[in-house]
Design an enzyme around this catalytic site. Structure first.
Site, short mmCIF file in Angstrom:
data_model
loop_
_atom_site.label_atom_id
_atom_site.label_comp_id
_atom_site.label_asym_id
_atom_site.label_seq_id
_atom_site.Cartn_x
_atom_site.Cartn_y
_atom_site.Cartn_z
N TRP A 147 22.05 1.41 -35.50
CA TRP A 147 22.79 0.79 -36.61
C TRP A 147 24.19 0.40 -36.12
CZ3 TRP A 147 27.39 1.57 -39.10
CH2 TRP A 147 27.59 0.87 -40.30
N HIS A 148 24.77 1.26 -35.29
CA HIS A 148 26.13 1.01 -34.82
C HIS A 148 26.19 -0.13 -33.81
CE1 HIS A 148 27.02 4.90 -36.70
NE2 HIS A 148 28.25 4.44 -36.77
N GLY A 149 25.12 -0.38 -33.11
CA GLY A 149 25.15 -1.48 -32.16
C GLY A 149 23.85 -1.64 -31.42
#
Lengths: 492, 481
Positions: A325-327
């Site tokens: 989700w963060h990257g």
């Protein structure tokens, strides 16, 4: 138009607030006004982005309406519509955020066979991860019967696009924000005061601490091959503070904006570096996202109800997804995996650690022990942040290897640190401002909130505000040369 | 009732808070703003001028602000000039500066440098945008100037100012804390900046260049706006092109300016076509391609003064108490220039130019002579150079009467020479390798083999310069005080 732009602070926000006050008696007009403001705010980042936002609003709104309508008589069909709505939302996120990542990985495999596929490069619409997660909570809550269908499209669109939270969260639940949108919100002087304090504190964290540290960490992480030992370690430590000050700073400012309009936004950070375990850290860090994963992924997967193996597997899945989700990079996946391992290892060794403490006659209820736990949590999270910041897995591994070579303690005293993107006076300002952050964190850890601050002596409060504004105006890292300095979490 | 009191209390406390906040922010902005003489202080100090005292208002780029010396207009013609210039100032900034100046001044003549006609840009570079608008007070003119000067995304920074220069907090000096509207002495600055030294410039004849350069639409429109504004206010406008080393490139644009000037009936002085008339026969009047040194700027300033004097009826304000600040400015210019000088013969020439009193002290351990050029300078100041070169120690008091210098050799009794100057009596005491003086300023210098010169600025006798010509033949100057 960012939340800290002159246009936002001097034109957009005051104009919206004045309009909001004028229509105090008509909540529907107020909602329409904030919705238009939110769309204009989002459009200022690029008009094309609005199409994605509208797409998410419409498929979620109609998905909810149709799905719930069908559910009354055709439960499965209704569920299918809900799922389609979710799939379209997450599909959009998947295509724009992960297609490139998957394409790169496919090409790296094909490259071994001297093959290549040209995947189109798609630009990630700003805040996509946030508003997709926000709108999906509505469908998921509908499926779990936690909320009711929202028939008013204006109210629903406002829920998804609410301007303080659309770019970098905090991710709001339909069960929390939608009911607030429906009811009349009183304009209170105390809300105005709280909004100012929250906004100023957020701006202090962002401008004075986070962006000042960025001068140092950008240099070291950007040229990590040129540094060794202590400089790399210090930079990793500094990044831990930076990412907290950056993201929590934004969350405070967003909360301040929402409070101004009478909305109550849930706390997104609760002194995470005062956590005494990794599990405790995740109860304090990016609470809106962590609780999203807990409620909509971990618990549906079975949580801790299906034995230890499934529990650990669920933890691993949640953190891997959280990393993604963060990257869309392997380094983020590894970052998630490291935290999963911390959690699993912590759980597995809990009894042995407790036994060790009793053998060594260590009192676990002392301040010293808690400080030791906090230090351990900070060191562990700092290690993991290296993967988060490094940009790629290879760079992260090299960075960590570099931390343990070329150990030169004198770099702290011989002036080396003054030549790493940050001057002596900046170090002094940073030291003082981090000290202020620690003091405020301890104050808040003792249960004090913004409501308590509003109650203290007026002159003292105003003096603090005045000092904060002046400090931010003079010592903040902003202005023409720093216009590229964006919020770290806006990238997600 | 209770509710009303609460509202009133809140209102008052908020009003006090906002007032204190704005006061603090204004103070900080005033401290943090760069005190740049190439645009910011020239505008700030304009506000400090007494109303309607400026006769000649000079506008434009550094080719105006550094090439014309306003003190020459004052010293030689009694005209009160003010140089409202900014670095690489486009016409649009000149236009809004002029509008701002006309709020408090009614100049008899406006002199506009036309270097902007050669610029080809929609907006200045960022630092020039800052220098050309930041000195302006908050006003409609400033808002318009910002809108014209910069792209939309820079407007807020230029308007607020602090975002541009707040990071100066780490380099503030005493000067930053002494530049408020109420600070005494701002009125004495008339905008002129100048340079010392000589640069090699390729001076060529451009009279044969007749082609017309295309001035950008934006620059041209603002040049015409300036012309029309001056006509509307009935203020004569003189366009100028100061001597430049880039004249081959610039001349086509100046030809276009000449055409516009002719079309609108405005005077245009192109100094690049007037080398012989001005006396620019050698290239030692420049410091670089764009800027003249003091010799050069004095020459063209004198020409400009004569030109204005012959065409317009401007009263001689010298001796008028309302214009005293121009006297102070002129003295300061002299003072500052003396401090810049690095060649002994330039120093002696400057003493002679302004008829300054001086005391020359020689302290050597043998009969050492000075160089030929210094010898000539000393002779011009009335010193018998044969005697000067022959003695080991000596003190001469130099004074000008009716433009002619006389040098009185002061007798050394024991090791002390007493002299009487314009504002008092002083001692020079020789102590072997060093010399000490008691007036006008106490100094004690190791000046073996040096010639020390005490220069009395007639307007500021207590602020005299002390200069040592080090190692008598080396032609090096050491500024002591």
């Amino acid at each position: 138009m960012e939340i800290l732009d002159f246009v936002f602070l001097a034109v957009f926000l005051p104009a919206l607030f004045v309009g909001y006050c004028i229509f105090q008696k008509w909540v529907k007009v107020q909602n329409l006004l904030i919705l238009l403001g939110s769309l204009a705010f989002y459009a200022s980042y690029g008009f094309d982005n609005v199409a994605f936002l509208l797409f998410s609003i419409l498929i979620t709104y109609f998905g909810g309406m149709i799905g719930s309508g069908l559910s009354k008589n055709h439960r499965k069909a209704g569920k299918a519509v809900h799922i389609i709505s979710l799939l379209l939302n997450f599909g959009m996120l998947f295509v724009f955020k992960y297609a490139g990542f998957i394409g790169d990985n496919i090409n790296s495999i094909l490259g071994k066979f001297e093959q290549n596929i040209n995947f189109p490069e798609l630009l990630l619409p700003i805040g996509l991860s946030f508003f997709v997660f926000q709108s999906s909570t509505y469908i998921l809550d509908l499926m779990q019967n936690k909320t009711v269908v929202e028939k008013n499209i204006i109210d629903f669109a406002l829920f998804v696009s609410f301007f303080p939270t659309i770019i970098s969260g905090p991710i709001q639940r339909s069960t929390v924000l939608l009911p607030q949108i429906k009811v009349k919100r009183e304009i209170r002087y105390t809300n105005f005061q709280k909004a100012v304090y929250l906004f100023l504190w957020g701006a202090f964290m962002k401008f004075i601490i986070a962006d000042r540290i960025a001068l140092f960490t950008n240099e070291v992480f950007g040229n990590s091959d040129g540094y060794r030992g202590l400089v790399l370690i210090l930079s990793a430590v500094a990044y831990s503070v930076q990412i907290y000050a950056d993201f929590a700073g934004y969350s405070y400012m967003a909360t301040g904006c929402a409070t101004l309009f009478g909305f109550n936004i849930r706390e997104n950070f609760r002194q995470p570096y005062l956590a005494t375990s990794i599990a405790d850290f995740w109860r304090r860090w990016h609470i809106s996202l962590t609780s999203w994963f807990r409620d909509y992924l971990y618990i549906p997967l079975g949580g801790n109800r299906k034995g230890n193996f499934r529990k650990y597997l669920n933890v691993l899945i949640v953190f891997l997804v959280s990393g993604l989700w963060h990257g869309a990079e392997w380094s983020f996946v590894i970052w998630g995996a490291i935290h999963a391992i911390y959690q699993i290892a912590g759980s597995l060794t809990l009894k042995k650690r407790q036994k060790l403490c009793s053998v060594l006659k260590i009192d676990r209820n002392t301040t010293a022990y808690r400080m030791w736990q906090r230090l351990c949590v900070f060191v562990m999270t700092t290690f993991a942040w290296v993967f988060f910041r490094a940009g790629s897995l290879g760079t992260a591994i090299k960075y960590i290897a570099g931390m343990f070579t070329g150990w030169k303690p004198w770099t702290i005293t011989d002036g080396t640190l003054f030549n790493v993107g940050i001057e002596p006076i900046e170090w002094n300002i940073l030291f003082i401002s981090v000290l202020v952050l620690v003091i405020v964190s301890v104050y808040r850890e003792r249960g004090k909130t913004c409501d308590d601050f509003v109650k203290i002596n007026t002159v003292f409060r105003y003096a603090i505000c005045l000092v904060l504004i002046i400090v931010i105006v003079v010592f903040g890292i902003y202005g023409a040369e720093y216009s590229d300095s964006a919020f770290i979490y806006a990238g997600f | 009732m209770k509710k009303s009191i609460t509202y009133i209390k809140r209102f008052i406390s908020l009003a006090i808070f906002i007032s204190v906040l704005f006061g603090c922010l204004w103070y900080l902005n005033t401290v943090l703003i760069p005190k740049r003489a190439d645009g910011i202080t020239t505008m700030q100090n304009l506000y400090a001028q007494e109303e309607n005292t400026i006769d000649v208002l000079l506008l434009g780029s550094s080719r105006n602000g550094m090439n014309f010396d306003v003190s020459v207009l004052w010293d030689e013609f009694g005209m009160s000039g003010y140089s409202l210039w900014g670095s690489v100032q486009p016409f649009w900034n000149s236009y809004f500066s002029l509008k701002e100046a006309l709020k408090t001044q009614t100049p008899s003549v406006v002199v506009l440098d036309t270097f902007a006609s050669t610029l080809r840009m929609e907006h200045s570079d960022y630092s020039r945008q800052v220098t050309n608008v930041s000195g302006m007070k908050f006003s409609l003119n400033k808002l318009e100037a910002i809108c014209v000067s910069a792209h939309f995304d820079r407007w807020d920074d230029l308007l607020l100012g602090t975002p541009l220069y707040h990071q100066r907090y780490s380099s503030l000096t005493e000067n930053d804390f002494s530049h408020f509207p109420w600070t005494e002495g701002l009125i004495n600055d008339k905008g002129t900046s100048y340079r010392y030294g000589t640069g090699e410039i390729d001076v060529v004849d451009v009279s044969e260049i007749t082609e017309l350069g295309e001035i950008t639409e934006k620059e041209k429109s603002y040049l015409i706006k300036i012309i029309e504004l001056c006509k509307e206010k009935d203020i004569p406008l003189v366009l100028t092109a100061t001597p430049t080393g880039r004249r081959v490139d610039d001349q086509p644009y100046y030809n276009s300016v000449a055409k516009i000037a002719e079309e609108y009936g405005v005077d245009f002085i192109n100094f690049n076509l007037m080398d012989e008339e001005i006396g620019f026969v050698a290239d030692d009047y420049w410091t670089d391609n764009d800027h003249l040194n003091t010799n050069g700027s004095r020459k063209i300033s004198r020409y400009l003064g004569e030109y204005i004097d012959s065409k317009y009826d401007i009263a001689d304000h010298r001796g008028d108490a309302a214009y005293e600040s121009w006297d102070v400015f002129s003295s300061q210019i002299r003072e500052n220039y003396l401090k810049m000088i690095t060649a002994p013969d330039d120093l002696l020439a400057e003493i002679e130019r302004y008829n300054m009193e001086a005391v020359v002290i020689k302290n050597t351990d043998g009969d050492t002579g000075v160089s030929e050029s210094v010898s000539a300078g000393l002779e011009n100041l009335g010193i018998d150079t044969l005697r000067f070169n022959d003695c080991k120690q000596g003190v001469w008091y130099l004074k000008s009467t009716d433009g002619k210098y006389t040098a009185e050799e002061i007798q050394i009794v024991g090791n002390t020479a007493k002299y009487v100057c314009c504002s008092g009596t002083g001692d020079v005491v020789f102590n072997g390798d060093s010399v000490s003086c008691s007036f006008p300023c106490e100094i004690s210098e190791n000046n073996k083999n040096d010639v020390t010169v005490l220069i009395f600025n007639p307007d500021m006798p207590h602020k005299s310069n002390v200069v040592a010509m080090e190692n008598i033949n080396s032609n090096v100057i050491r500024h002591i005080k």
